[in-house]
Design a protein around this motif. Sequence first.
Motif, PDB file in Angstrom:
ATOM      1  N   GLY A 248      81.367  97.714  11.400  1.00 13.91           N
ATOM      2  CA  GLY A 248      80.479  98.810  11.020  1.00 13.91           C
ATOM      3  C   GLY A 248      80.509  99.183   9.555  1.00 13.91           C
ATOM      4  O   GLY A 248      79.973 100.223   9.157  1.00 13.91           O
ATOM      5  N   ILE A 249      81.111  98.346   8.724  1.00 11.82           N
ATOM      6  CA  ILE A 249      81.160  98.613   7.285  1.00 11.82           C
ATOM      7  C   ILE A 249      79.823  98.231   6.660  1.00 11.82           C
ATOM      8  O   ILE A 249      79.227  97.205   7.016  1.00 11.82           O
ATOM      9  CB  ILE A 249      82.317  97.828   6.631  1.00 11.82           C
ATOM     10  CG1 ILE A 249      83.649  98.257   7.260  1.00 11.82           C
ATOM     11  CG2 ILE A 249      82.359  98.062   5.117  1.00 11.82           C
ATOM     12  CD1 ILE A 249      84.835  97.404   6.853  1.00 11.82           C
ATOM     13  N   HIS A 250      79.351  99.041   5.708  1.00 10.49           N
ATOM     14  CA  HIS A 250      78.038  98.804   5.084  1.00 10.49           C
ATOM     15  C   HIS A 250      78.171  97.737   4.000  1.00 10.49           C
ATOM     16  O   HIS A 250      78.232  98.026   2.806  1.00 10.49           O
ATOM     17  CB  HIS A 250      77.482 100.099   4.503  1.00 10.49           C
ATOM     18  CG  HIS A 250      76.040  99.993   4.071  1.00 10.49           C
ATOM     19  ND1 HIS A 250      75.357 101.042   3.483  1.00 10.49           N
ATOM     20  CD2 HIS A 250      75.152  98.978   4.164  1.00 10.49           C
ATOM     21  CE1 HIS A 250      74.128 100.663   3.213  1.00 10.49           C
ATOM     22  NE2 HIS A 250      73.978  99.410   3.615  1.00 10.49           N
ATOM     23  N   VAL A 251      78.214  96.493   4.427  1.00  9.42           N
ATOM     24  CA  VAL A 251      78.315  95.370   3.500  1.00  9.42           C
ATOM     25  C   VAL A 251      77.133  94.443   3.732  1.00  9.42           C
ATOM     26  O   VAL A 251      76.724  94.186   4.865  1.00  9.42           O
ATOM     27  CB  VAL A 251      79.655  94.606   3.681  1.00  9.42           C
ATOM     28  CG1 VAL A 251      79.865  94.161   5.114  1.00  9.42           C
ATOM     29  CG2 VAL A 251      79.724  93.406   2.743  1.00  9.42           C
ATOM     30  N   THR A 252      76.537  93.977   2.634  1.00  6.85           N
ATOM     31  CA  THR A 252      75.475  92.981   2.687  1.00  6.85           C
ATOM     32  C   THR A 252      75.857  91.845   1.740  1.00  6.85           C
ATOM     33  O   THR A 252      76.775  91.975   0.928  1.00  6.85           O
ATOM     34  CB  THR A 252      74.114  93.583   2.288  1.00  6.85           C
ATOM     35  OG1 THR A 252      74.214  94.156   0.973  1.00  6.85           O
ATOM     36  CG2 THR A 252      73.676  94.649   3.279  1.00  6.85           C
ATOM     37  N   ALA A 253      75.127  90.732   1.850  1.00  2.00           N
ATOM     38  CA  ALA A 253      75.526  89.571   1.053  1.00  2.00           C
ATOM     39  C   ALA A 253      74.334  88.672   0.787  1.00  2.00           C
ATOM     40  O   ALA A 253      73.346  88.684   1.527  1.00  2.00           O
ATOM     41  CB  ALA A 253      76.619  88.786   1.779  1.00  2.00           C
ATOM     42  N   GLU A 254      74.470  87.876  -0.269  1.00  2.00           N
ATOM     43  CA  GLU A 254      73.429  86.923  -0.663  1.00  2.00           C
ATOM     44  C   GLU A 254      74.037  85.534  -0.809  1.00  2.00           C
ATOM     45  O   GLU A 254      75.250  85.379  -0.999  1.00  2.00           O
ATOM     46  CB  GLU A 254      72.804  87.336  -2.000  1.00  2.00           C
ATOM     47  CG  GLU A 254      73.754  87.152  -3.168  1.00  2.00           C
ATOM     48  CD  GLU A 254      73.309  87.772  -4.480  1.00  2.00           C
ATOM     49  OE1 GLU A 254      73.527  87.129  -5.519  1.00  2.00           O
ATOM     50  OE2 GLU A 254      72.779  88.896  -4.451  1.00  2.00           O
ATOM     51  N   VAL A 255      73.169  84.525  -0.738  1.00  2.00           N
ATOM     52  CA  VAL A 255      73.560  83.145  -1.006  1.00  2.00           C
ATOM     53  C   VAL A 255      72.492  82.544  -1.904  1.00  2.00           C
ATOM     54  O   VAL A 255      71.326  82.952  -1.856  1.00  2.00           O
ATOM     55  CB  VAL A 255      73.722  82.348   0.303  1.00  2.00           C
ATOM     56  CG1 VAL A 255      72.400  82.206   1.046  1.00  2.00           C
ATOM     57  CG2 VAL A 255      74.346  80.976   0.053  1.00  2.00           C
ATOM     58  N   THR A 256      72.878  81.587  -2.730  1.00  2.00           N
ATOM     59  CA  THR A 256      71.929  80.972  -3.657  1.00  2.00           C
ATOM     60  C   THR A 256      71.329  79.700  -3.065  1.00  2.00           C
ATOM     61  O   THR A 256      71.941  79.059  -2.195  1.00  2.00           O
ATOM     62  CB  THR A 256      72.606  80.596  -4.991  1.00  2.00           C
ATOM     63  OG1 THR A 256      73.516  79.512  -4.749  1.00  2.00           O
ATOM     64  CG2 THR A 256      73.347  81.775  -5.590  1.00  2.00           C
ATOM     65  N   PRO A 257      70.164  79.279  -3.558  1.00  2.79           N
ATOM     66  CA  PRO A 257      69.620  77.984  -3.136  1.00  2.79           C
ATOM     67  C   PRO A 257      70.570  76.828  -3.429  1.00  2.79           C
ATOM     68  O   PRO A 257      70.704  75.907  -2.614  1.00  2.79           O
ATOM     69  CB  PRO A 257      68.327  77.870  -3.948  1.00  2.79           C
ATOM     70  CG  PRO A 257      67.903  79.277  -4.195  1.00  2.79           C
ATOM     71  CD  PRO A 257      69.189  80.029  -4.393  1.00  2.79           C
ATOM     72  N   HIS A 258      71.232  76.853  -4.585  1.00  3.75           N
ATOM     73  CA  HIS A 258      72.088  75.712  -4.922  1.00  3.75           C
ATOM     74  C   HIS A 258      73.314  75.604  -4.033  1.00  3.75           C
ATOM     75  O   HIS A 258      73.765  74.500  -3.729  1.00  3.75           O
ATOM     76  CB  HIS A 258      72.474  75.698  -6.410  1.00  3.75           C
ATOM     77  CG  HIS A 258      72.960  76.984  -6.978  1.00  3.75           C
ATOM     78  ND1 HIS A 258      72.124  77.978  -7.443  1.00  3.75           N
ATOM     79  CD2 HIS A 258      74.223  77.440  -7.191  1.00  3.75           C
ATOM     80  CE1 HIS A 258      72.836  78.972  -7.919  1.00  3.75           C
ATOM     81  NE2 HIS A 258      74.113  78.675  -7.773  1.00  3.75           N
ATOM     82  N   HIS A 259      73.853  76.726  -3.562  1.00  6.65           N
ATOM     83  CA  HIS A 259      74.983  76.630  -2.641  1.00  6.65           C
ATOM     84  C   HIS A 259      74.541  76.222  -1.241  1.00  6.65           C
ATOM     85  O   HIS A 259      75.342  75.651  -0.482  1.00  6.65           O
ATOM     86  CB  HIS A 259      75.741  77.960  -2.603  1.00  6.65           C
ATOM     87  CG  HIS A 259      76.564  78.219  -3.822  1.00  6.65           C
ATOM     88  ND1 HIS A 259      76.246  79.218  -4.722  1.00  6.65           N
ATOM     89  CD2 HIS A 259      77.663  77.593  -4.314  1.00  6.65           C
ATOM     90  CE1 HIS A 259      77.138  79.196  -5.707  1.00  6.65           C
ATOM     91  NE2 HIS A 259      78.005  78.217  -5.489  1.00  6.65           N
ATOM     92  N   LEU A 260      73.300  76.498  -0.892  1.00  9.56           N
ATOM     93  CA  LEU A 260      72.782  76.050   0.397  1.00  9.56           C
ATOM     94  C   LEU A 260      72.468  74.556   0.405  1.00  9.56           C
ATOM     95  O   LEU A 260      72.633  73.884   1.424  1.00  9.56           O
ATOM     96  CB  LEU A 260      71.513  76.825   0.759  1.00  9.56           C
ATOM     97  CG  LEU A 260      71.681  78.294   1.159  1.00  9.56           C
ATOM     98  CD1 LEU A 260      70.314  78.966   1.251  1.00  9.56           C
ATOM     99  CD2 LEU A 260      72.433  78.424   2.484  1.00  9.56           C
ATOM    100  N   LEU A 261      72.017  74.036  -0.726  1.00  4.40           N
ATOM    101  CA  LEU A 261      71.491  72.669  -0.763  1.00  4.40           C
ATOM    102  C   LEU A 261      72.450  71.644  -1.354  1.00  4.40           C
ATOM    103  O   LEU A 261      72.247  70.437  -1.182  1.00  4.40           O
ATOM    104  CB  LEU A 261      70.186  72.644  -1.560  1.00  4.40           C
ATOM    105  CG  LEU A 261      69.054  73.527  -1.018  1.00  4.40           C
ATOM    106  CD1 LEU A 261      67.822  73.408  -1.892  1.00  4.40           C
ATOM    107  CD2 LEU A 261      68.723  73.188   0.416  1.00  4.40           C
ATOM    108  N   LEU A 262      73.476  72.099  -2.052  1.00  8.32           N
ATOM    109  CA  LEU A 262      74.412  71.180  -2.704  1.00  8.32           C
ATOM    110  C   LEU A 262      75.852  71.515  -2.314  1.00  8.32           C
ATOM    111  O   LEU A 262      76.164  72.648  -1.953  1.00  8.32           O
ATOM    112  CB  LEU A 262      74.294  71.268  -4.228  1.00  8.32           C
ATOM    113  CG  LEU A 262      72.942  70.931  -4.869  1.00  8.32           C
ATOM    114  CD1 LEU A 262      72.987  71.249  -6.357  1.00  8.32           C
ATOM    115  CD2 LEU A 262      72.586  69.476  -4.632  1.00  8.32           C
TER     116      LEU A 262
END
Length: 433
Positions: A248-262
């Motif tokens: 229940g902690i208010h944490v969000t996150a992002e990922v980059t295209p380069h970390h997804l594809l390489l």
Amino acid sequence: MKILLKNTRQLLRDNETEHCDILIEKGRISKIAADINEETDKLIDCKHHMVFPGFVDVHVHLREPGGEHKETIKTGTKAAARGGFTTICAMPNTNPVPDDTEALQALLDKINEDAYVRVLPYASITKNLKGEELTGISSLAEAGAFAFTDDGVGIQTADFMLRAMRAAAANGKPVVAHCEDNSLVYGGVVHNGKISERLRLPGISSLSESVQIARDVLLAEAAGCHYHVCHVSTKESVRIIRDAKQAGIHVTAEVTPHHLLLNEDAIQDDDANFKMNPPLRSTEDQEALLEGLMDGTIDLIATDHAPHAEAEKENGFLNAPFGIVGLETAFPLLYTYLVRTKKVTLEQLISWLTVKPATIFQLSYGVLQEGAIADLTIVDLNKNVCFDKQTFYSMGRNTPFHGWQVQGIPLVTIAEGKIVYRSSRETDCIHIN
């Protein structure tokens, strides 16, 4: 200005599409219907290409002020428009740093003067990004800071991060973190793994990222703060964020295209166009990132657009700066190598680039509906191109994707009812009167 988009296709739920016309008046979408016939200032025949909400990128580096040899607000936002982005959020690692209201106002004035698309500036958590003195978070929030971050530098002490989170929470602003424990970096320039061994380069441990995230989610819980994790890159980080959300902690996150594809296997030699921070990790990490994106642990995709001068990137891994450009390559890469390979759906991808960042950061953008701000991008999903970094609008040429074949090319970008980009390719089938 009154603009009519004829013969578009819009994306519906369950990846269905429908043909429609879109009328734009006074910077907003005034009507979406099957057939609109009105007198307008401009008529765009979209030739049945897809129209999406303008993309939202919460993590870019525009370099100005102080780094104009790498990028400017004008060139960076022009690149954003070409990539289909209509809202971008600019990190504060500039010179001067927007760490007081005077510097922030000067930056806002320059944005207002030069930007092709909407730019929401971050302010720094600490003075001059040095981690030694907190900024005036309340006054900066009131002056127009989008959120607070020392991106590029991890906040090294728990005390500083807790105090920053409490101040940000009191002002209704998120704390956005580049997570890196400096005591675990060991001068690394690539991931600590098989490539660092093969190229005999110092490696960056995955622990340097995940340990700081583990600390920060507990601090965010104590402070009641929205805590957003930048460019997640390790499987351990995904696990920690997943557990924190379940708690229940208010944490969000992002990922980059380069970390997804390489992953680290993409690095064949001492080519600093593959040098970014966090670095390209293992295959297992890459798989965990996609899994985390699919199950909602990771909320959105952001480019971490980080331009550098060509001469700077010619110095090899040991001496070149971290970072690659991403605004002009993001959508075509993700569409080609995730959607067309059926790893994700088009609906999911558009959500990660529009609805999710807008919702998470409480922005009134990223939607395609009547009454909404007219931020739109028209995309040819079938057009094939080969990335040529020498044609980028960005001043940065630092990309590992030069020469990649892609589909899904933005043809026209409209921001607040103004055409801010149109393709100059003669072969692009779109007509503007």
